[in-house]
Every structure is written in structure tokens, then in C-alpha cells.
Design an enzyme around this catalytic site. Structure first.
Site, mmCIF file in Angstrom:
data_model
loop_
_atom_site.group_PDB
_atom_site.id
_atom_site.type_symbol
_atom_site.label_atom_id
_atom_site.label_comp_id
_atom_site.label_asym_id
_atom_site.label_seq_id
_atom_site.Cartn_x
_atom_site.Cartn_y
_atom_site.Cartn_z
ATOM 1 N N ASP A 393 7.859 11.791 -16.126
ATOM 2 C CA ASP A 393 7.451 12.978 -16.050
ATOM 3 C C ASP A 393 7.210 13.646 -17.540
ATOM 4 O OD1 ASP A 393 6.975 15.512 -14.880
ATOM 5 O OD2 ASP A 393 9.094 15.884 -14.122
ATOM 6 N N GLU A 396 3.958 17.451 -21.877
ATOM 7 C CA GLU A 396 3.047 18.257 -22.324
ATOM 8 C C GLU A 396 3.785 19.545 -23.544
ATOM 9 O OE1 GLU A 396 2.916 17.822 -17.891
ATOM 10 O OE2 GLU A 396 4.360 18.313 -19.468
ATOM 11 N N ASP A 460 3.125 19.372 -10.251
ATOM 12 C CA ASP A 460 3.941 20.287 -9.228
ATOM 13 C C ASP A 460 3.203 21.518 -8.554
ATOM 14 O OD1 ASP A 460 5.794 18.967 -10.513
ATOM 15 O OD2 ASP A 460 6.592 20.454 -12.053
#
Length: 665
Positions: A393, A396, A460
Site C-alpha cells: 500500500d 504517495e 480506496d
């Protein structure tokens, strides 16, 4: 086929004998400039303020063809254009050291369509748009907050698209694909901007002087294949990936085993269990989140190693979760901090980043020792434990004012962070000798992600039918990834983000499951707040529906494996736009239908309470999966009750007979 031809005062570039570009002494093909950006990051979302001087046109003093290389000289620098493949030109830039802005102008046509610049959820055709290319959290907190307030007070906003000027995305890439069957790619790592508003020119700005390239093809397959040869391709997936549904389950060993038994008793084809809380979880104001300490939580999963072996014997793999952060309350952070393995702030202290409601430290991926340390943790605590995959995950959140071990400017490293993270995971798998057995899937990306990651997922998404963030948004997202050279992507069944009255219901979960059955990977997610969301075992209807589509996905295995192999060999994605094969205006604009491989057209139901769906079929002969009825090209109202997602089989497909048996699953 491209050719360089010397002409008076310059060179012509020909494609199949026709001139497509000219370079002459006196031309001004690019501009350079100087600028500075100010960044403010909050929860992975960025506000960027640029101060820049007016661009300076670069005037070519001479343009010559030397040994089939175009050499264009100007005051302050030189450009060399090299035909590295039959249909590929690399443009290398020397000089211009006093500048940090490059403005490139390419000819455009009024009927041209443009795709790419990363993973785009809101739009597909970018002609007429301006795009900021910068890796960030896609679920912009301010934009989401406005939408949720409207929903709480009963104002529906499901069909209004977010302004592209406010757009942020997990996966940004300075690449675009043109309907004229060529692509542009910049090798910049700094922020870039694409201006497609002008009918006769495209303007690309990069916040550094960087090389770029152009590639061409006679077909879209050839064009994206050349692009993927430049960027890299994903390997074939492990064989077990296709054998049904990966169940999203949390809550510990007992809950996991009970839910698997329920699924099997209802006839589901289960190939995996994804337990993202294997390392522990924390309950926050926004939901049930995870403790980012990459060791098994012995209280939640006391016998996990043994349970993994038992599940593997049934053909069920177990997957976990990891990311680039470390929970500051846990032992792994203490060890990393003592060894100097974390990203620092300007005061030399570990840089804490707030993700939702809690701070976390970031492992410094520019530090070779830190990378080896984290890879060894993955190999020991995850691979040796028996996990067959994981969600890798984030990526960013590197702040632009961070101080890195390598001494590199964090502003120039920021976009590359997700690719470095994918590289670390790939090396861990390869060093363990498990490539082809283990699959990890990433959320964020940049230019080198295609050659390191084994699978993307679309992040998400909201647990609703909203255009910007819900079920519809993942379709253009998958298509745009294909257009920039990443050919394997999927989404969470049912979405993830849950707040207030934004809750996943049975209809949404089943519609999402239908769609994902016709994708490379069928995987569930409990969501941000599992107690508010319908799960795969939410009712007898949901379980029966899930059993049907898990079996359909498994039955597609030979076809999916063939499409994934083609992507590994040629770089042509498994999920493809209709225009790849049909030169029709509507095909260039269609962003809520897709081709799975060459022969299956999928038109997901993207509205709630729908019993039918308007479907555009390009010019071919199509067989409706559920009724067996034949259709030619055109628009049709197709019945679409839950359990009968509009799916069509190309009549000329060699897999036709096998496909038509899917309706019996």
C-alpha cells in the site's frame, strides 16, 4: 516505419513515407524557463503554488542528420533525436543547466482523442483538458468532505464529475496515448503538466529539463506494446490467482476460518483469504485501521502459520498487507529509528506524516541499508510465514521538504517513491525465489512501476455508485492504466471508503462482484469500517451471488491466463478500451464499458436500482452471454437484473463455446 530525411536547412521525419514532423534551422520546437514550486501536503493531498518566469523560446541554429541521428543545436544546448526502434524516437537533451522548466509543443488535430497521464478515475478522453501530473492521494479530503456533507443532508451528487483542474491520483505518469496511434513519454521525475485544450497543439511542461520519447504503431496494440517495451512489463500471475475469489476477512484466526467455512459451504470457489490485519489493527475515529508493524499479531492470529498450511492444503492461499510506514508505538520503528533508516525532517529528526488520525514514520527508500532491512523483514515475517501475496500500500506521501539519505532533492524523488516501493517488494519476492508463486498489488505508481509491480489495484474507492469515487470510477481508471502501459489492474469488491451514511449495501456489493469477476483478479475488502458494510456473507442472496461469480471467474481461467501472458509478452493490457479494435467515434469516447482481452465486452451496471443498461456495441457480431441472442453494432437496452451483468462474446472468438457455458455456472 519511421525515416529521417535530410532536407534544406533541416530534417523531415517520415512515417510510412508521409511527413509527420519537420525540424529546420530557425524553428522554436521547445521553450525553457526557470520556476519554483511551493508544496503544502495534508493527508497525502497537495496544494502547489508555482512561481515562474516567462518561458524562453529555444531557436535552433542548425539541424543536421548525422549517421541517422538528428542533431539540433541551439544557444545553450543540443538535442539529439535517435531512431532506436523502427517506430520509436528518443530525444536526448544536453545543456540548458541554468533552467529547470521545459515546455514541449506537439502538433494536434481537432478530431484527436487523448488518454493517459496515469490512472484517471473521472475522465477518459482528456482532449480539451489540463492535467497536473503529480503522485498524490486520490481521495482528496476536501472534495470528499463536500460530497459527504451533501449526502448526509440528502443531496445526491452521484452524476456530477469532479473538476479535472482539482484532480489528484495515486498513479501519475508523464505519458499520453493519442488516437492517432502514437504516444509521448517524458523521463522527468519532477512534476509535469499536460495542456490538451488547444485544437492544434499539445503543450507539455516538465519542472526539470528531461529527455522524452515518441513511439508509433499501425495499431493500438503495436503502439502500447512499444510503450511497454520502453517502460517494462508485468510478469505472468501465479496460477492460483484465477481459481476463484480472494475473500477479504479481518478479525483473527477464528473469524477467518469460520468465514472460509461459510463460503465453502455455500459453494464459493475460494482461492485465497486476504487478512490485512495480520500485523494488528487499531480503532480510530474513521474506522478499523492497521498497526503498521510488520510482524504477525500473535493475539489476533496465534496459530497463523499452521492455519496457512491447512488452508494451502485446500488450495486456499493467504495474503497480507504492508506499506512504507512504521507505527511509532511499535518495536520495528524503534529499531529503524536507532539505525537511522527513516526519512528525516530539516531538523534531522524522523519525519512523522499524519495519514488519517495518527502519525507514522517513513522508511527511507534511498538508503540501501534501510531497503535491505525492510526486504529482510518481508522475507522473514511474511514470505517465510507462508503468505502468498500482499497489498503493498501507499507510496504517495513523501514530503517535498524531506531530507533523504541519498542527498537527493525530495521534490524530484517524490514521484518516484511508489516505483521504488514496488521495486523493493519485487526484489524481496525474487530474492526469496518466489516470483511466479507470490503476487503483490500496489496502489500508487509512476514511470518505473510497470516493470516492478505485479498488479495494480484502484485504491480506496467509495462504497457507492458515485461517478468520481464509486463503482463507475474504476472503469476509466483501469482503461487509462492500460493506455500508459500498465496492463494488470483490479479493484476492491464493494469499495473501501465509508463515512456517516455512506455505507455499502447488498446491491452495490453484488454489482461490484459481477464486474470484478470479469477482470484479472476477484478480491474482496471489508472496507474502512467493516461493521457498516455488507460483506460477502451478508445474506443468503449475497452468498449465492458470490458463489456464482466466483465460479465464473474460475471458469475464465484459460482465457484470463492467455490474456495475462499476452500482456507479459507484448504489453497489451487485459482490460482494453473499445477503440483498440473499433475505429468508431463512440468507441473513442466510451469509458464505462471495456473489453476483457479481445473477445469479451463488459458493460457494468453503474447506477443503483437498475434493471436494464443501455449498451453500445461496436461493429461486430456479439452474443449476449445470458440469453444467447446475437447482436450487431449499435445501441441497445439490455436487461440487467442482479446476477446478469451485460456481457457479450465476440462471435468469431475461438473461446466462444467455452464462454457460452459460463451462464450455467
Amino acid at each position: 516505419m519511421l525515416d529521417f530525411i535530410s532536407v534544406e536547412n533541416g530534417v523531415d521525419i517520415l512515417r510510412h513515407g508521409e511527413r509527420i514532423f519537420t525540424l529546420r534551422a530557425g524553428d522554436k520546437p521547445v521553450c525553457v524557463g526557470v520556476g519554483k514550486n511551493e508544496y503544502k501536503m495534508k493527508h497525502g493531498s497537495f496544494k502547489i503554488k508555482e512561481t515562474a518566469v516567462s518561458p524562453v523560446p529555444v531557436v535552433l541554429n542548425s539541424v543536421e542528420l548525422q549517421n541517422n541521428v538528428i542533431v539540433a543545436k541551439a544557444d545553450g544546448g543540443e538535442f539529439t533525436l535517435t531512431l532506436t526502434r523502427d517506430n520509436h524516437i528518443d530525444i536526448h537533451i544536453d545543456g540548458f543547466e541554468s533552467y529547470n522548466r521545459l515546455y514541449i509543443k506537439l502538433p494536434a488535430e481537432s478530431d484527436e482523442h487523448i488518454y493517459g497521464t496515469g490512472e484517471i478515475f473521472t475522465e477518459f478522453d482528456l482532449k480539451g483538458k489540463k492535467i497536473n501530473c503529480w503522485v498524490a492521494e486520490h481521495i482528496n479530503a476536501l472534495q470528499v468532505g463536500k460530497k459527504l456533507v451533501k449526502q448526509v443532508f440528502g443531496f445526491k451528487n452521484s452524476t456530477r464529475k469532479q473538476k479535472i483542474s482539482n484532480y489528484e491520483t495515486y498513479y501519475a505518469q508523464p505519458t499520453f496515448l493519442s488516437s492517432k496511434k502514437y504516444y509521448f513519454h517524458s523521463f522527468a521525475t519532477a512534476r509535469s503538466e499536460f495542456d490538451f485544450e488547444n485544437p492544434d497543439k499539445h503543450i507539455i511542461k516538465t519542472d526539470e529539463i528531461a529527455d522524452f520519447c515518441l513511439g508509433f504503431g499501425d495499431t493500438f496494440e503495436e503502439t502500447v506494446s512499444d510503450l511497454s517495451e520502453t517502460l517494462g512489463r508485468q510478469p505472468e500471475l501465479p496460477d492460483w490467482v484465477y481459481d476463484g475469489e480472494i475473500l477479504g476477512i479481518q478479525g483473527g484466526t477464528d473469524v477467518m476460518m469460520q468465514k472460509v467455512e461459510t463460503a465453502l459451504n455455500h459453494g464459493m470457489a475460494v482461492n485465497g483469504v486476504w487478512i490485512q490485519d495480520w500485523e494488528g489493527r487499531r480503532v480510530t475515529a474513521v474506522g478499523k485501521q492497521l498497526f503498521w508493524n510488520w510482524e504477525v499479531d500473535s493475539e489476533l492470529y496465534p496459530n497463523l502459520s499452521q492455519e496457512i498450511k491447512e488452508l494451502n492444503e485446500q488450495g486456499i492461499k493467504v495474503l497480507g498487507y504492508c506499506n512504507t510506514f512504521l507505527a511509532v508505538e511499535k518495536p520495528l520503528y524503534k529499531e529503524a529509528s536507532e539505525k537511522g533508516y527513516c526519512v528525516k525532517n530539516k531538523d534531522g529528526k524522523d519525519y512523522y506524516v499524519t495519514i488519517t488520525t495518527f502519525p507514522a514514520a517513513i522508511v527511507d527508500l534511498t538508503n540501501p541499508d534501510a531497503c535491505r532491512w525492510l526486504k529482510n523483514i518481508i522475507k522473514k515475517n511474511m514470505i517465510d510465514l507462508g503468505l502468498s501475496g500482499w497489498m503493498a500500500d501507499f507510496g504517495e506521501y513523501l514530503p517535498t521538504d524531506a531530507v533523504l539519505f541519498s542527498g537527493e532533492d525530495a521534490e524530484l524523488v517524490h514521484n518516484t517513491w511508489p516505483a521504488r516501493w514496488a521495486k523493493l517488494n519485487r526484489e524481496a519476492v525474487e530474492e526469496a525465489g518466489k516470483l511466479g508463486e507470490i503476487m503483490f498489488f500496489t496502489r500508487a505508481g509512476y514511470s518505473e512501476t510497470p516493470k516492478y509491480s505485479t498488479m495494480m489495484w484502484n485504491g480506496d474507492n467509495h462504497v457507492d455508485f458515485s461517478i468520481d469515487y464509486g463503482l463507475p470510477s474504476v472503469i476509466p481508471a483501469m482503461l487509462s492504466l492500460t493506455c500508459v502501459g500498465f496492463g494488470l489492474s483490479h479493484s476492491d469488491i464493494g469499495g473501501y471508503t465509508t463515512f456517516f451514511n455512506l455505507k455499502r449495501n447488498e446491491e452495490l456489493f453484488m454489482r461490484w462482484c459481477e464486474m470484478n469477476a470479469f477482470s484479472p483478479l476477484l478480491r474482496g475488502h471489508e472496507g474502512l469500517n467493516p461493521d457498516l458494510n455488507v460483506q460477502f456473507d451478508g445474506s443468503e442472496q449475497v452468498l449465492t451471488h458470490g458463489a456464482k461469480f466466483s465460479k465464473i471467474h474460475k471458469a475464465l481461467k484459460p482465457y484470463l491466463k492467455d490474456a495475462v501472458k499476452y500482456n507479459a509478452e507484448k504489453g497489451v493490457g487485459t482490460v482494453r478500451p473499445l477503440f483498440f479494435y473499433y475505429d468508431e467515434e463512440k468507441a473513442y469516447n466510451e469509458c464505462y464499458e471495456y473489453l476483457l482481452g479481445r473477445d469479451i465486452l463488459v458493460a457494468p451496471v453503474i447506477r443503483p436500482n437498475a434493471a436494464k443498461r443501455k449498451v453500445y456495441l461496436p461493429n461486430d457480431i456479439w452474443i449476449h452471454l445470458w440469453s444467447g441472442k446475437e447482436y450487431t453494432g449499435g445501441e441497445y437496452e439490455i436487461p440487467a437484473p442482479i446476477g446478469e451483468i451485460p456481457v457479450f462474446i465476440r462471435k468469431d472468438s475461438e473461446f466462444k463455446d467455452e464462454f457460452l457455458n459460463l451462464s450455467n455456472e
